[in-house]
Enzyme design. Structure first.
Site, PDB file in Angstrom:
ATOM      1  N   THR A 133       3.269   1.153  -2.980  1.00 43.71           N
ATOM      2  CA  THR A 133       2.200   2.208  -2.423  1.00 43.71           C
ATOM      3  C   THR A 133       2.708   3.042  -1.508  1.00 43.71           C
ATOM      4  O   THR A 133       3.679   2.466  -0.581  1.00 43.71           O
ATOM      5  CB  THR A 133       1.012   1.640  -2.090  1.00 43.71           C
ATOM      6  OG1 THR A 133       0.048   2.748  -1.215  1.00 43.71           O
ATOM      7  CG2 THR A 133       1.057   0.603  -1.275  1.00 43.71           C
ATOM      8  N   ASP A 134       2.306   4.276  -0.992  1.00 37.94           N
ATOM      9  CA  ASP A 134       2.978   5.196   0.262  1.00 37.94           C
ATOM     10  C   ASP A 134       2.050   4.431   1.216  1.00 37.94           C
ATOM     11  O   ASP A 134       2.692   5.066   2.438  1.00 37.94           O
ATOM     12  CB  ASP A 134       2.382   6.565  -0.287  1.00 37.94           C
ATOM     13  CG  ASP A 134       1.151   6.793  -0.359  1.00 37.94           C
ATOM     14  OD1 ASP A 134       0.155   5.930  -0.388  1.00 37.94           O
ATOM     15  OD2 ASP A 134       0.758   8.187  -0.302  1.00 37.94           O
ATOM     16  N   GLU A 135       1.135   3.572   1.106  1.00 38.26           N
ATOM     17  CA  GLU A 135       0.671   3.134   2.453  1.00 38.26           C
ATOM     18  C   GLU A 135       1.532   2.308   3.404  1.00 38.26           C
ATOM     19  O   GLU A 135       1.181   1.968   4.485  1.00 38.26           O
ATOM     20  CB  GLU A 135      -0.709   2.512   2.117  1.00 38.26           C
ATOM     21  CG  GLU A 135      -1.787   3.314   1.209  1.00 38.26           C
ATOM     22  CD  GLU A 135      -3.136   2.805   1.426  1.00 38.26           C
ATOM     23  OE1 GLU A 135      -3.664   1.753   2.108  1.00 38.26           O
ATOM     24  OE2 GLU A 135      -3.982   3.583   0.876  1.00 38.26           O
ATOM     25  N   TYR A 158      -4.068  -4.737   3.620  1.00 39.77           N
ATOM     26  CA  TYR A 158      -3.608  -4.226   1.998  1.00 39.77           C
ATOM     27  C   TYR A 158      -2.166  -3.947   2.268  1.00 39.77           C
ATOM     28  O   TYR A 158      -1.208  -4.350   1.659  1.00 39.77           O
ATOM     29  CB  TYR A 158      -4.467  -3.337   1.770  1.00 39.77           C
ATOM     30  CG  TYR A 158      -3.710  -2.644   0.248  1.00 39.77           C
ATOM     31  CD1 TYR A 158      -3.358  -3.468  -0.731  1.00 39.77           C
ATOM     32  CD2 TYR A 158      -3.518  -1.203   0.655  1.00 39.77           C
ATOM     33  CE1 TYR A 158      -3.102  -2.552  -1.939  1.00 39.77           C
ATOM     34  CE2 TYR A 158      -2.898  -0.658  -0.426  1.00 39.77           C
ATOM     35  CZ  TYR A 158      -2.610  -1.378  -1.689  1.00 39.77           C
ATOM     36  OH  TYR A 158      -2.036  -0.861  -2.719  1.00 39.77           O
ATOM     37  N   LYS A 162       1.430  -5.255   0.954  1.00 38.81           N
ATOM     38  CA  LYS A 162       2.269  -4.486  -0.203  1.00 38.81           C
ATOM     39  C   LYS A 162       3.689  -4.486   0.540  1.00 38.81           C
ATOM     40  O   LYS A 162       4.526  -4.558  -0.311  1.00 38.81           O
ATOM     41  CB  LYS A 162       1.658  -3.207  -0.541  1.00 38.81           C
ATOM     42  CG  LYS A 162       0.420  -3.232  -1.488  1.00 38.81           C
ATOM     43  CD  LYS A 162       0.715  -4.008  -2.811  1.00 38.81           C
ATOM     44  CE  LYS A 162       1.310  -3.061  -3.711  1.00 38.81           C
ATOM     45  NZ  LYS A 162       1.521  -3.591  -5.151  1.00 38.81           N
TER      46      LYS A 162
HETATM   47  P1  NAD Z   1      -6.724  -2.600  -9.600  1.00 37.34           P
HETATM   48  O1  NAD Z   1      -7.387  -3.132  -8.567  1.00 37.34           O
HETATM   49  O2  NAD Z   1      -7.441  -1.428 -10.450  1.00 37.34           O
HETATM   50  O3  NAD Z   1      -5.898  -3.652 -10.785  1.00 37.34           O
HETATM   51  C1  NAD Z   1      -5.424  -4.863 -10.328  1.00 37.34           C
HETATM   52  C2  NAD Z   1      -5.345  -5.775 -11.575  1.00 37.34           C
HETATM   53  O4  NAD Z   1      -4.601  -6.736 -11.170  1.00 37.34           O
HETATM   54  C3  NAD Z   1      -6.565  -6.356 -11.997  1.00 37.34           C
HETATM   55  O5  NAD Z   1      -6.783  -6.018 -13.530  1.00 37.34           O
HETATM   56  C4  NAD Z   1      -6.807  -7.605 -11.504  1.00 37.34           C
HETATM   57  O6  NAD Z   1      -7.478  -8.560 -12.434  1.00 37.34           O
HETATM   58  C5  NAD Z   1      -5.331  -7.967 -11.247  1.00 37.34           C
HETATM   59  N1  NAD Z   1      -5.209  -9.062 -10.561  1.00 37.34           N
HETATM   60  C6  NAD Z   1      -5.399  -9.341  -9.253  1.00 37.34           C
HETATM   61  N2  NAD Z   1      -5.154 -10.595  -8.713  1.00 37.34           N
HETATM   62  C7  NAD Z   1      -4.226 -11.107  -9.676  1.00 37.34           C
HETATM   63  C8  NAD Z   1      -3.774 -12.430  -9.826  1.00 37.34           C
HETATM   64  N3  NAD Z   1      -3.800 -13.134  -8.821  1.00 37.34           N
HETATM   65  N4  NAD Z   1      -3.121 -12.652 -10.956  1.00 37.34           N
HETATM   66  C9  NAD Z   1      -3.004 -11.856 -12.205  1.00 37.34           C
HETATM   67  N5  NAD Z   1      -3.670 -10.741 -11.962  1.00 37.34           N
HETATM   68  C10 NAD Z   1      -4.385 -10.242 -10.790  1.00 37.34           C
HETATM   69  O7  NAD Z   1      -5.445  -1.960  -9.137  1.00 37.34           O
HETATM   70  P2  NAD Z   1      -4.811  -0.317  -9.366  1.00 37.34           P
HETATM   71  O8  NAD Z   1      -5.611   0.567  -8.784  1.00 37.34           O
HETATM   72  O9  NAD Z   1      -4.610  -0.461 -10.704  1.00 37.34           O
HETATM   73  O10 NAD Z   1      -3.120  -0.554  -8.694  1.00 37.34           O
HETATM   74  C11 NAD Z   1      -2.172  -1.407  -9.542  1.00 37.34           C
HETATM   75  C12 NAD Z   1      -0.890  -1.447  -8.623  1.00 37.34           C
HETATM   76  O11 NAD Z   1      -0.633  -0.135  -8.114  1.00 37.34           O
HETATM   77  C13 NAD Z   1      -1.078  -2.315  -7.386  1.00 37.34           C
HETATM   78  O12 NAD Z   1      -0.107  -2.977  -7.057  1.00 37.34           O
HETATM   79  C14 NAD Z   1      -1.328  -1.119  -6.202  1.00 37.34           C
HETATM   80  O13 NAD Z   1      -0.896  -1.592  -5.034  1.00 37.34           O
HETATM   81  C15 NAD Z   1      -0.539  -0.129  -6.789  1.00 37.34           C
HETATM   82  N6  NAD Z   1      -0.803   1.288  -6.172  1.00 37.34           N
HETATM   83  C16 NAD Z   1      -2.126   1.532  -6.572  1.00 37.34           C
HETATM   84  C17 NAD Z   1      -2.406   3.230  -6.360  1.00 37.34           C
HETATM   85  C18 NAD Z   1      -3.658   3.663  -6.494  1.00 37.34           C
HETATM   86  O14 NAD Z   1      -3.987   4.604  -6.138  1.00 37.34           O
HETATM   87  N7  NAD Z   1      -4.706   2.987  -7.193  1.00 37.34           N
HETATM   88  C19 NAD Z   1      -1.411   3.912  -5.758  1.00 37.34           C
HETATM   89  C20 NAD Z   1      -0.100   3.447  -5.377  1.00 37.34           C
HETATM   90  C21 NAD Z   1       0.249   1.950  -6.035  1.00 37.34           C
HETATM   91  O1  DAU Z   2      -1.960   5.793  -1.206  1.00 41.87           O
HETATM   92  C1  DAU Z   2      -2.193   4.866  -2.139  1.00 41.87           C
HETATM   93  C2  DAU Z   2      -3.295   4.006  -1.882  1.00 41.87           C
HETATM   94  O2  DAU Z   2      -4.504   4.689  -2.556  1.00 41.87           O
HETATM   95  C3  DAU Z   2      -3.317   2.499  -2.952  1.00 41.87           C
HETATM   96  O3  DAU Z   2      -2.245   1.786  -2.763  1.00 41.87           O
HETATM   97  C4  DAU Z   2      -4.804   1.944  -2.972  1.00 41.87           C
HETATM   98  O4  DAU Z   2      -4.420   0.660  -3.886  1.00 41.87           O
HETATM   99  C5  DAU Z   2      -5.520   2.742  -3.228  1.00 41.87           C
HETATM  100  O5  DAU Z   2      -7.094   1.933  -3.003  1.00 41.87           O
HETATM  101  C6  DAU Z   2      -5.810   4.061  -2.461  1.00 41.87           C
HETATM  102  O6  DAU Z   2      -5.989   3.830  -1.030  1.00 41.87           O
HETATM  103  P1  DAU Z   2      -7.035   4.646  -0.353  1.00 41.87           P
HETATM  104  O7  DAU Z   2      -7.732   3.710   0.914  1.00 41.87           O
HETATM  105  O8  DAU Z   2      -6.402   5.789   0.152  1.00 41.87           O
HETATM  106  O9  DAU Z   2      -8.296   4.920  -1.310  1.00 41.87           O
HETATM  107  P2  DAU Z   2      -9.736   4.956  -1.443  1.00 41.87           P
HETATM  108  O10 DAU Z   2     -10.231   5.593  -2.812  1.00 41.87           O
HETATM  109  O11 DAU Z   2     -10.495   3.626  -0.993  1.00 41.87           O
HETATM  110  O12 DAU Z   2     -10.170   5.990  -0.141  1.00 41.87           O
HETATM  111  C7  DAU Z   2      -9.337   7.321  -0.211  1.00 41.87           C
HETATM  112  C8  DAU Z   2      -9.901   8.326   1.037  1.00 41.87           C
HETATM  113  O13 DAU Z   2     -11.302   8.290   1.164  1.00 41.87           O
HETATM  114  C9  DAU Z   2      -9.617   7.341   2.256  1.00 41.87           C
HETATM  115  O14 DAU Z   2      -9.487   8.067   3.324  1.00 41.87           O
HETATM  116  C10 DAU Z   2     -10.923   6.555   2.983  1.00 41.87           C
HETATM  117  C11 DAU Z   2     -12.084   7.451   2.038  1.00 41.87           C
HETATM  118  N1  DAU Z   2     -13.438   7.055   1.559  1.00 41.87           N
HETATM  119  C12 DAU Z   2     -13.260   6.038   0.702  1.00 41.87           C
HETATM  120  C13 DAU Z   2     -14.449   5.541   0.224  1.00 41.87           C
HETATM  121  C14 DAU Z   2     -14.249   4.362  -0.653  1.00 41.87           C
HETATM  122  C15 DAU Z   2     -14.623   7.530   2.287  1.00 41.87           C
HETATM  123  O15 DAU Z   2     -14.491   8.542   3.132  1.00 41.87           O
HETATM  124  N2  DAU Z   2     -15.661   6.919   1.739  1.00 41.87           N
HETATM  125  C16 DAU Z   2     -15.477   6.116   0.567  1.00 41.87           C
HETATM  126  O16 DAU Z   2     -16.831   5.510   0.515  1.00 41.87           O
END
Ligand code: NAD
Ligand code: DAU
Length: 352
Positions: A133-135, A158, A162
């Protein structure tokens, strides 16, 4: 690279399930996918309904916790794993603030177990791709963007977990010569995203006439990427990326949260007009800010574009339109996952 047995971890989650569908439909992948997922609250086998039948012999599922080192080793030897695309993680920042333990366990220990098992395959092993992630880079001021050279400054449990996993991946390449690639991506959105995250949460609440919670002043900025574009970026890096390198992935779509919530309100009004209750923007509710809330993220993906030719195909306006339409067309999907566990999370996080 000719992968025969690709282990995808976390393939029943949001991005993992989109990636499996994306990859199986591609002409340049001929191998088999083994999806290992623990099926936490975020993992949903329904995200992959029909895949096994559509691609006979090319997809199989193993319920597995990546924190179980013996089980992970058994999977690597039993299926002769020669490459990994590692998605499995605890992924929601707010949950990591309330209960960090499982983030440390899965994101750090789980990644370590996978790296060890990959190392154990010796010269039969071709590639470990780590999805990050970019975080990990922390928060930006009003200008500038994260590059691959930006120092790590994670601010939430989180992102710290990561960051730790990224460092382990790097160390296994430098110390043991494990062939690795790593991508750091911005916020994804699209079909099958669990409705704890901003975009699906707001779509579903707007449809149901519930408050739309915006943290703080709503002016935090994220860069947004349509999930299909992320999947293509990962496959590009896996195929052509230099081993041991990291690549930033972004959507060139910086948005303030409040602007996104307003766009969603307008789209829901257009697709599902509310009878007489007034525009959905009336539901916007400013709530207490997230502790340690990063102010702004932006991604410079010049390395991925310049070296490997990847660029996002979807604009934010078109991607958001498709996404809102998908949630409207798949109400049954969200009804089924908004289970007891999900309701208790909403109560704990938002107090109602
Ligand atoms: P998600 O939470 O939707 O899915 C996570 C999956 O991992 C689920 O299917 C869960 O059952 C599985 N999991 C969790 N713990 C586990 C364990 N101990 N063993 C096996 N499986 C397990 O997540 P996502 O949004 O699809 O993100 C996937 C990956 O991409 C993550 O590594 C996240 O850090 C990264 N990522 C997400 C975003 C985003 O915006 N969602 C952006 C950048 C990077
Ligand atoms: O940047 C990549 C990341 O993006 C991934 O690594 C994470 O897995 C993914 O969850 C996401 O993180 P964020 O915290 O940015 O996503 P989220 O959707 O939770 O929140 C997006 C923005 O919106 C953040 O600034 C918080 C805000 N927010 C979120 C929720 C859930 C609100 O204002 N209200 C809300 O109820």
């Amino acid at each position: 690279m000719d992968i025969r047995n690709l282990l995808v971890t976390g393939g029943c989650g949001f991005i993992g399930s989109n990636f499996i569908r994306h990859l199986l439909a591609k002409a340049d992948f001929h191998g088999r996918i083994i999806n290992a997922d623990q099926l936490t609250y975020a993992g949903n086998p329904e995200n992959l309904r029909g895949v096994e039948e559509a691609y006979p012999g090319r997809y199989l599922f193993r319920k597995a916790d990546i924190c179980d080192a013996d089980l992970v080793r058994e999977i690597f030897s039993h299926y002769e794993i020669d490459a990994v695309c590692h998605f499995a993680a605890e992924s929601h920042v707010d949950r990591s603030i309330l209960k960090p333990d499982c983030f440390i366990r899965t994101n750090i220990l789980g990644t370590f177990n996978l790296l060890e098992a990959a190392k154990g395959r010796g010269s039969a092993f071709q590639l470990f791709h780590h999805v990050s992630t970019d975080e990990v880079f922390g928060s930006l001021g009003p200008v500038g963007a994260f590059t691959e050279e930006t120092p790590y400054r994670p601010n939430s449990p989180y992102s710290a977990s990561k960051a730790s996993s990224d460092h382990l991946v790097r160390a296994y390449h430098e110390t043991y010569g494990l062939p690795t690639t790593l991508s750091n991506c911005s916020n994804n959105y699209g079909p099958y995203q669990f409705p704890e995250k901003l975009i699906p949460l707001v779509v579903l609440n707007a449809l149901e006439g519930k408050p739309l919670p915006v943290y703080g002043d709503g002016k935090n900025v994220r860069d947004w990427l349509y999930v299909e574009d992320h999947c293509e970026a990962i496959w590009t890096v896996m195929g052509k990326g230099r081993r041991g390198e990291t690549y930033n992935v972004g959507g060139r779509a910086e948005m303030e949260n409040i602007a996104i919530v307003e766009m969603i309100c307008d789209l829901v009004d257009e697709f599902a007009p509310s009878s007489g209750a007034g525009p959905r923007r009336r539901l916007i509710t400013f709530v207490k800010d997230r502790p340690g809330h990063d102010r702004r993220y932006a991604i410079d993906f010049g390395k991925l574009n310049g070296e490997l030719g990847w660029t996002p195909a979807e604009s934010f306006a078109s991607g958001l339109r498709k996404t809102v339409q998908w949630y409207l067309d798949n109400k049954g999907w969200s009804e089924r996952i908004c289970s007891g566990e999900y309701q208790s999370w909403i109560k704990e996080q938002y107090g109602s």
